[in-house]
Design a protein around this motif. Structure first.
Motif, mmCIF file in Angstrom:
data_model
loop_
_atom_site.group_PDB
_atom_site.id
_atom_site.type_symbol
_atom_site.label_atom_id
_atom_site.label_comp_id
_atom_site.label_asym_id
_atom_site.label_seq_id
_atom_site.Cartn_x
_atom_site.Cartn_y
_atom_site.Cartn_z
ATOM 1 N N ALA A 82 0.836 -1.240 0.105
ATOM 2 C CA ALA A 82 -0.126 -0.081 0.113
ATOM 3 C C ALA A 82 0.834 1.122 -0.022
ATOM 4 C CB ALA A 82 -0.927 0.054 1.109
ATOM 5 N N ASN A 83 1.318 1.407 -1.215
ATOM 6 C CA ASN A 83 2.437 2.479 -1.238
ATOM 7 C C ASN A 83 1.917 3.819 -0.898
ATOM 8 O OD1 ASN A 83 5.056 1.601 -2.445
ATOM 9 N ND2 ASN A 83 3.472 0.536 -3.797
ATOM 10 N N ALA A 84 2.861 4.640 -0.047
ATOM 11 C CA ALA A 84 2.479 6.271 0.071
ATOM 12 C C ALA A 84 3.792 6.706 -0.309
ATOM 13 C CB ALA A 84 2.312 6.297 1.506
ATOM 14 N N SER A 85 3.668 7.229 -1.724
ATOM 15 C CA SER A 85 4.686 7.744 -2.277
ATOM 16 C C SER A 85 4.865 9.424 -1.520
ATOM 17 C CB SER A 85 4.733 8.013 -3.590
ATOM 18 O OG SER A 85 3.630 8.672 -4.159
ATOM 19 N N ALA A 86 5.932 10.176 -1.402
ATOM 20 C CA ALA A 86 6.228 11.282 -0.757
ATOM 21 C C ALA A 86 5.308 12.260 -1.487
ATOM 22 C CB ALA A 86 7.658 11.676 -1.190
ATOM 23 N N PRO A 87 4.867 12.410 -2.841
ATOM 24 C CA PRO A 87 3.925 13.676 -3.324
ATOM 25 C C PRO A 87 2.731 13.146 -2.610
ATOM 26 C CG PRO A 87 4.911 12.269 -5.119
ATOM 27 C CD PRO A 87 5.767 11.787 -3.884
ATOM 28 N N SER A 88 2.195 11.996 -2.508
ATOM 29 C CA SER A 88 0.858 11.703 -2.100
ATOM 30 C C SER A 88 0.803 11.811 -0.592
ATOM 31 C CB SER A 88 0.575 10.255 -2.408
ATOM 32 O OG SER A 88 0.870 9.532 -1.596
ATOM 33 N N VAL A 89 1.744 11.875 -0.042
ATOM 34 C CA VAL A 89 1.673 12.091 1.454
ATOM 35 C C VAL A 89 1.574 13.701 1.649
ATOM 36 C CG1 VAL A 89 3.134 12.071 3.672
ATOM 37 C CG2 VAL A 89 3.099 10.271 2.264
ATOM 38 N N LEU A 90 2.250 14.376 0.954
ATOM 39 C CA LEU A 90 2.243 15.900 1.048
ATOM 40 C C LEU A 90 0.703 16.187 0.317
ATOM 41 C CD1 LEU A 90 5.551 16.973 -0.670
ATOM 42 C CD2 LEU A 90 4.896 17.126 1.736
ATOM 43 N N ALA A 91 0.261 15.678 -0.591
ATOM 44 C CA ALA A 91 -1.073 15.748 -0.746
ATOM 45 C C ALA A 91 -2.061 15.798 0.125
ATOM 46 C CB ALA A 91 -1.506 15.179 -2.371
ATOM 47 N N GLU A 92 -1.975 14.391 1.046
ATOM 48 C CA GLU A 92 -2.903 14.098 1.982
ATOM 49 C C GLU A 92 -2.838 15.134 3.101
ATOM 50 O OE1 GLU A 92 -5.305 12.540 1.345
ATOM 51 O OE2 GLU A 92 -5.109 10.721 2.589
ATOM 52 N N PHE A 93 -1.505 15.652 3.353
ATOM 53 C CA PHE A 93 -1.220 16.648 4.333
ATOM 54 C C PHE A 93 -2.243 18.086 3.888
ATOM 55 C CE2 PHE A 93 2.574 18.939 6.774
ATOM 56 C CZ PHE A 93 1.601 19.298 7.957
ATOM 57 N N LEU A 94 -2.283 18.251 2.702
ATOM 58 C CA LEU A 94 -3.006 19.553 2.325
ATOM 59 C C LEU A 94 -4.253 19.331 2.550
ATOM 60 C CD1 LEU A 94 -0.980 20.448 -0.856
ATOM 61 C CD2 LEU A 94 -1.010 21.693 1.603
ATOM 62 N N THR A 95 -4.525 18.074 1.876
ATOM 63 C CA THR A 95 -6.079 17.644 2.350
ATOM 64 C C THR A 95 -6.851 17.749 3.592
ATOM 65 O OG1 THR A 95 -6.093 16.226 0.207
ATOM 66 C CG2 THR A 95 -7.759 15.781 1.777
ATOM 67 N N SER A 96 -5.765 17.253 4.570
ATOM 68 C CA SER A 96 -6.445 17.142 5.929
ATOM 69 C C SER A 96 -6.255 18.576 6.439
ATOM 70 C CB SER A 96 -5.482 16.068 6.873
ATOM 71 O OG SER A 96 -4.072 16.651 7.124
ATOM 72 N N ALA A 97 -5.444 19.522 5.727
ATOM 73 C CA ALA A 97 -5.462 20.918 6.133
ATOM 74 C C ALA A 97 -6.868 21.544 6.097
ATOM 75 C CB ALA A 97 -4.391 21.678 5.803
ATOM 76 N N TRP A 296 -0.378 -0.320 -6.162
ATOM 77 C CA TRP A 296 0.795 -0.434 -6.659
ATOM 78 C C TRP A 296 1.160 0.982 -7.547
ATOM 79 C CZ3 TRP A 296 1.818 -5.242 -10.224
ATOM 80 C CH2 TRP A 296 3.232 -5.489 -10.517
ATOM 81 N N LEU A 297 0.037 2.022 -7.224
ATOM 82 C CA LEU A 297 0.560 3.295 -8.103
ATOM 83 C C LEU A 297 0.897 4.345 -7.393
ATOM 84 C CD1 LEU A 297 0.311 3.091 -11.183
ATOM 85 C CD2 LEU A 297 -1.888 4.075 -10.869
ATOM 86 N N GLY A 298 1.091 4.032 -5.711
ATOM 87 C CA GLY A 298 1.914 4.960 -5.169
ATOM 88 C C GLY A 298 1.003 6.095 -4.474
ATOM 89 N N VAL A 299 -0.343 5.834 -4.460
ATOM 90 C CA VAL A 299 -1.063 6.968 -4.164
ATOM 91 C C VAL A 299 -1.597 6.575 -2.766
ATOM 92 C CG1 VAL A 299 -3.158 8.146 -4.399
ATOM 93 C CG2 VAL A 299 -2.009 7.427 -6.388
ATOM 94 N N GLN A 300 -1.203 7.200 -1.659
ATOM 95 C CA GLN A 300 -1.357 6.902 -0.482
ATOM 96 C C GLN A 300 -2.809 6.382 -0.010
ATOM 97 O OE1 GLN A 300 -0.783 7.197 3.053
ATOM 98 N NE2 GLN A 300 -0.947 9.372 3.835
ATOM 99 N N PHE A 301 -2.983 5.415 0.697
ATOM 100 C CA PHE A 301 -4.373 4.792 1.032
ATOM 101 C C PHE A 301 -5.187 5.801 1.788
ATOM 102 C CE2 PHE A 301 -6.934 2.398 4.008
ATOM 103 C CZ PHE A 301 -7.386 1.280 3.184
ATOM 104 N N ASP A 302 -6.459 6.039 1.338
ATOM 105 C CA ASP A 302 -7.154 5.032 0.366
ATOM 106 C C ASP A 302 -7.452 6.087 -0.893
ATOM 107 O OD1 ASP A 302 -8.789 6.888 1.659
ATOM 108 O OD2 ASP A 302 -10.091 5.468 2.159
ATOM 109 N N CYS A 303 -7.638 5.144 -2.036
ATOM 110 C CA CYS A 303 -7.880 5.805 -3.248
ATOM 111 C C CYS A 303 -8.121 4.430 -4.186
ATOM 112 C CB CYS A 303 -6.690 6.357 -3.766
ATOM 113 S SG CYS A 303 -7.205 7.078 -5.290
ATOM 114 N N CYS A 304 -9.372 4.589 -4.517
ATOM 115 C CA CYS A 304 -9.774 3.147 -5.443
ATOM 116 C C CYS A 304 -10.592 3.645 -6.744
ATOM 117 C CB CYS A 304 -10.755 2.474 -4.638
ATOM 118 S SG CYS A 304 -11.534 1.086 -5.738
#
Ligand SMILES: *Cc1c(COP(=O)(O)O)cnc(C)c1O
Length: 469
Positions: A82-97, A296-304
């Motif tokens: 369940a890959n959390a690539s660095a850019p997806s973690v940053l996007a989730e940070f913004l989303t949670s803000a 497998w696409l590097g997008v932080q869980f969850d995204c379907c």
């Protein structure tokens, strides 16, 4: 805590996260804690007065982190990553803000329109025809449930939601014996009943269902007065990558007017590479397709990602529009909450945008190709060892093996002990499955930071630990 202290803490957390990812390779992959250790370290009573964030953070490191299994470890070869690539973690940070709740177009137009565009990008990346529309669901399980409910409503001439299933003759749904348990649960929840999930036997290296057997099962049900309703196919099953012959099975589904859903939760990501698309040749005939960018696409869980040929059927099944949820005076808008079972929706499209833009499709393809090539190379090395047997061949980056030294009895027990000993060792993490009743050990590679050396280390660990048992 006040918002004007946020930036200091945000920087600390960002430093911590960077350091974690740069050093996670040195940690044991699977948590090495005993049951109850974390529970007992947490006080039974909540604090009456607020505590300092320093104290909370210290306990996070001391109590929580030892109990974490490191899913972002480059030698996590268990389950599916369940890959959390660095850019997806940053996007989730913004989303949670900003924390928008994106159930309707008007509750954040950017989220809805970004979702439409990102699903279009994914459709292009997978080379699916333009007549598929897409929606982001929280999980493949939710997408499959939505598809099964749609099958049910369609087969019942849209009467199921209002009348229930009481007067309905049994609805029959067909799938192979290799589908994920989320299919069973969707059947339960939809009120169709496990007994009406018809399992078609699998055969061959791909462990796919026989389309002739599928047709025979449908005909037998018709003759018995039952109601064939839908077909669910598997492309890249969780156990050993089982893949149904998509073209021939979908032709059978179409011949009998049955709604079809394809579960490619893991392997769907690989379809960004043209050379793997033959595995699902004929996919354009499907009504519904699901895959998880959060694997497998590097997008932080969850995204379907859920693609639909006739989203109207899904909306007709799931939409409820009370007055307070309506958006008046805007034409051509989409309210994606009408496309899913939950009403509330997170802004998941943002992390797709960050990931696809920063890696580019070519960067993503290169990662998947590396994983597959390295995994096949490891397979070839283990296959050459006389005391190991390959149980199932590589399907993308997934294959399975068994340790079968000469003279050993109770091989299931030996292999269960082997997988446990490997995971206690901590350098790699593997999980077991059953293939035709026998215990087998799975290997798959798919972590975004994994290297060829990481994959090859699995050879050393597997052979060393096995021969030392
Ligand atoms: C992971 C997986 C699922 C379940 O996915 P969730 O998003 O966790 O619901 C379903 N099917 C297959 C083939 C999978 O690999």
């Amino acid at each position: 805590m006040k918002w004007n202290e946020f930036s200091d803490w945000g920087k600390k957390v960002a430093d911590w996260a960077q350091d974690y990812h740069l050093t996670v390779r040195d940690r044991p992959v699977r948590a090495q804690t005993e049951p109850g250790e974390v529970l007992n370290a947490l006080p039974a009573h909540p604090p009456e007065q607020g505590e300092a964030l320093e104290d909370v953070f210290r306990d996070f490191e001391q109590i929580v982190m030892p109990g974490i299994t490191h899913w972002q470890h480059p030698r996590f070869f268990a389950y599916f990553n369940a890959n959390a690539s660095a850019p997806s973690v940053l996007a989730e940070f913004l989303t949670s803000a900003i924390a928008p709740q994106c159930m309707l177009w008007q509750t954040s137009p950017a989220a809805t329109e970004m979702e439409t565009r990102m699903m279009g990008w994914l459709r292009t990346a997978l080379d699916l025809p333009e007549n598929f529309a897409g929606v982001i669901q929280d999980s493949a399980s939710s997408a499959t449930l939505a598809a099964v409910l749609t099958m049910r409503e369609k087969a019942m001439n849209w009467q199921g939601n209002s009348q229930g299933l009481f007067a309905q003759k049994p609805l029959r749904i067909y799938c192979s014996a290799e589908v994920h348990t989320s299919i069973d649960r969707a059947i339960w929840v939809a009120g169709i009943g496990q007994d009406n999930l018809v399992r078609i036997p699998v055969h061959g290296d791909w462990r796919g269902m026989d389309p002739d057997a599928l047709e025979i099962a449908i005909q037998a049900d018709l003759e018995s007065g039952l109601q064939p309703t839908g077909v669910i196919l598997c492309v890249g099953g969780t156990s050993v990558g089982a893949t149904d012959p998509v073209d021939r099975c979908l032709k059978v589904a179409q011949k009998y007017g049955l709604y079809s859903h394809v579960d490619a939760a893991w392997a769907g990501s690989a379809m960004i590479c043209p050379e793997y698309r033959h595995y699902w040749a004929g996919i354009e005939q499907a009504d519904s397709i699901v895959f998880n960018p959060h694997k497998w696409l590097g997008v932080q869980f969850d995204c379907c990602a859920h693609f639909l040929k006739t989203p109207d059927d899904l909306v007709r099944t799931l939409a409820i529009s009370p007055e307070f949820l309506k958006t008046h005076g805007k034409d051509g808008i989409i309210n994606y909450s009408e496309w899913s079972v939950p009403l509330g929706r997170r802004f998941r499209a943002l992390k797709l945008w960050f990931v696809i833009r920063t890696y580019g499709l070519e960067g993503l393809r290169q990662r998947l190709r590396n994983h597959i090539n390295w995994s096949v190379a490891l397979h070839d090395r283990l296959a050459a060892e006389p005391d190991f047997r390959i149980v199932t061949p590589p399907m993308w980056s997934l294959w399975s093996f068994r340790y079968e030294p000469e003279g050993a009895d109770d091989l299931d027990d030996l292999n269960l002990r082997l997988v446990n000993a490997i995971n206690d060792d901590g350098r790699i993490y593997l999980t077991q499955t059953r293939v035709d009743g026998d215990l087998a050990i799975r290997f798959q590679a798919g972590q975004f930071e994994t290297t060829e050396a990481d994959v090859m280390m699995a050879y050393d660990v597997i052979t060393e630990v096995a021969r030392g048992l």
